[in-house]
Design a protein around this motif. Structure first.
Motif, PDB file in Angstrom:
ATOM      1  N   UNK A 105       0.915  -1.287   0.009  1.00 36.38           N
ATOM      2  CA  UNK A 105      -0.023  -0.126   0.304  1.00 36.38           C
ATOM      3  C   UNK A 105       0.798   1.391  -0.084  1.00 36.38           C
ATOM      4  N   UNK A 106       2.154   1.196  -0.296  1.00 39.78           N
ATOM      5  CA  UNK A 106       3.040   2.079  -0.490  1.00 39.78           C
ATOM      6  C   UNK A 106       3.231   2.912   0.643  1.00 39.78           C
ATOM      7  N   UNK A 107       3.222   2.315   1.934  1.00 36.30           N
ATOM      8  CA  UNK A 107       3.104   2.868   3.340  1.00 36.30           C
ATOM      9  C   UNK A 107       4.558   2.222   4.036  1.00 36.30           C
ATOM     10  N   UNK A 108       5.185   3.486   4.402  1.00 36.94           N
ATOM     11  CA  UNK A 108       6.522   3.013   5.276  1.00 36.94           C
ATOM     12  C   UNK A 108       6.291   2.871   6.819  1.00 36.94           C
ATOM     13  N   UNK A 109       6.694   2.016   7.404  1.00 42.43           N
ATOM     14  CA  UNK A 109       6.346   1.921   8.989  1.00 42.43           C
ATOM     15  C   UNK A 109       7.701   2.175   9.554  1.00 42.43           C
ATOM     16  N   UNK A 129      -3.215  -1.419  13.501  1.00 43.26           N
ATOM     17  CA  UNK A 129      -2.445  -1.316  12.434  1.00 43.26           C
ATOM     18  C   UNK A 129      -2.818  -1.437  10.941  1.00 43.26           C
ATOM     19  N   UNK A 130      -3.993  -2.177  10.856  1.00 40.68           N
ATOM     20  CA  UNK A 130      -4.685  -2.611   9.751  1.00 40.68           C
ATOM     21  C   UNK A 130      -5.490  -1.477   9.659  1.00 40.68           C
ATOM     22  N   UNK A 176      -0.964   5.917   0.204  1.00 40.85           N
ATOM     23  CA  UNK A 176       0.253   5.802   0.831  1.00 40.85           C
ATOM     24  C   UNK A 176       0.774   6.713   2.045  1.00 40.85           C
ATOM     25  N   UNK A 177       1.883   6.629   2.463  1.00 39.33           N
ATOM     26  CA  UNK A 177       2.322   7.646   3.540  1.00 39.33           C
ATOM     27  C   UNK A 177       3.172   7.066   4.497  1.00 39.33           C
ATOM     28  N   UNK A 178       3.265   7.696   5.735  1.00 37.62           N
ATOM     29  CA  UNK A 178       4.007   7.313   6.942  1.00 37.62           C
ATOM     30  C   UNK A 178       3.457   6.793   7.989  1.00 37.62           C
ATOM     31  N   UNK A 179       3.549   5.715   8.564  1.00 34.52           N
ATOM     32  CA  UNK A 179       2.906   5.089   9.623  1.00 34.52           C
ATOM     33  C   UNK A 179       3.984   5.012  10.824  1.00 34.52           C
ATOM     34  N   UNK A 229      -1.122   7.640  12.001  1.00 34.22           N
ATOM     35  CA  UNK A 229      -1.332   7.405  10.555  1.00 34.22           C
ATOM     36  C   UNK A 229      -1.368   9.113  10.156  1.00 34.22           C
ATOM     37  N   UNK A 230      -1.179   8.997   8.749  1.00 31.61           N
ATOM     38  CA  UNK A 230      -1.226  10.151   8.172  1.00 31.61           C
ATOM     39  C   UNK A 230      -2.538  10.253   7.112  1.00 31.61           C
TER      40      UNK A 230
END
Length: 376
Positions: free
Chosen positions: A251-255, A281-282, A291-294, A312-313
């Motif tokens: 999902x283009x998300x960076x943890x 988290x889900x 997408x974005x930063x988590x 989340x963002x």
């Protein structure tokens, strides 16, 4: 002198090799292919320049080898002259493994092209392509599918259990009120000795039986209790992030993890705690479709607690909806039941913790507070 059989074919293959092979020769594409030329006995007669960086052998060294020295022998036929289950006289494509010079194996895809001269089979071209990255991606996708199935099953099971629990609690509550009234009036009648005493005793015993059933129904309204144990919080969170990393990547998300502790313990049920944080988290991942930063932060608090925050963002939760989160059967998801947050909140309460949700147009933060385990 007349030359017969395999000797004649070997000579023809060498003539073919000397007249057709050069450093810029390419079989399948405009790029320089890594390929070898083998005779009918499985001996390497020629190797392209691209074989050297791929396999680690010099071209001269390769031409001293047979298939059984280059390929893992599990992929070769009994005579080790070609590949098991493959026909040398037909164009073929399959996966195999080669033994590179460093002593390790390399996953490759092989395209086998037969060499014919005057309708005689002389040998084969074997075009070799490294598929390590492709295979790793394939394994990662398979694991992601397995993880997603596990997550979905856990979510489905927990929500069904919660549904049954909420229904059971509601039924038990509605029955308990009239039963209490009936029992009270029955005791008054028994005190006045009105009617046959044995009838009163039967009625009273049946009411007691109903109350036992109601208590059993109330048990369904709570998460099942497990034997609690010491849980290393960082290890637990690292395991959960590893589990969810593939879904975040898709999902283009960076943890981003930021833990202000290395060796902090809590007392709890590991599976239930995993269920809580996987759920949060889900939800955070689903809140960021673009997408974005988590962020997953962990901070010790002065009052003997630790706070885990999931930030989340996403676009945030409107205040009207935020106030209803955790209510039974309230959900904004098309196929949701609204019980995931309720079950998670019940588990946190079972662990003597607390939950706080903050949200605005910049995103949502979920803060979970849990008591730190102390051996004192």
């Amino acid at each position: 002198m007349v030359i017969h059989g395999t000797d004649r074919k070997s000579i023809l293959l060498k003539v073919y090799r000397d007249t057709n092979m050069d450093k810029d020769f390419s079989i399948l594409s405009k790029n320089r292919d890594a390929f070898i030329l083998i005779n009918l006995s499985g001996k390497i007669e020629y190797a392209s320049h691209a074989c050297e960086p791929l396999l680690g052998y010099s071209r001269d060294s390769l031409q001293l080898l047979g298939l059984n020295h280059l390929f893992v022998t599990d992929f070769l036929n009994q005579a080790q002259t070609f590949f098991i289950g493959r026909e040398q006289e037909k164009l073929d494509n399959f996966d195999a493994q080669v033994q590179v010079i460093e002593g390790c194996t390399l996953d490759v895809n092989v395209t086998s092209i037969p060499i014919f001269f005057e309708q005689e089979l002389l040998g084969s071209y074997l075009v070799i392509k490294d598929i390590t990255f492709i295979k790793q991606n394939r394994i990662m996708m398979e694991r992601e599918n397995e993880y997603q199935t596990i997550i979905n099953n856990l979510s489905r099971i927990s929500e069904k259990q919660a549904t049954a629990g909420q229904l059971a609690a509601g039924i038990a509550h509605e029955i308990r009120n009239p039963i209490t009234a009936i029992k009270g009036f029955l005791q008054l009648l028994m005190g006045e000795n009105i009617g046959n005493k044995i009838y009163f005793e039967i009625i009273n015993s049946e009411i007691d039986r109903i109350e036992v059933i109601l208590k059993e129904l109330m048990v369904l309204a709570k998460p099942s209790k497990q034997k609690y144990e010491r849980v290393n919080l960082k290890v637990l969170l690292d395991q959960i992030v590893t589990l969810m990393a593939s879904q975040a990547l898709l999902n283009n998300i960076q943890i981003i993890k930021q833990f202000d502790f290395a060796d902090m313990w809590i007392l709890g049920d590991m599976n239930q705690l995993k269920q809580v944080f996987i759920n949060y988290i889900k939800n955070a991942i689903e809140a960021m479709p673009d997408g974005g930063l988590l962020e997953i932060n962990g901070n010790p608090l002065v009052e003997g607690q630790v706070r885990i925050s999931i930030v989340d963002q996403g676009s945030g939760i409107p205040q009207g909806i935020l106030n209803q989160i955790g209510q039974p059967f309230f959900t904004t998801k098309e196929n949701g039941t609204g019980l995931g947050m309720l079950v998670s909140w019940q588990i946190i309460k079972e662990h003597k913790g607390d939950l706080q949700i903050e949200s605005d147009s910049n995103g949502t933060s979920i803060h979970v507070k849990l008591p730190v385990f102390s051996q004192e």
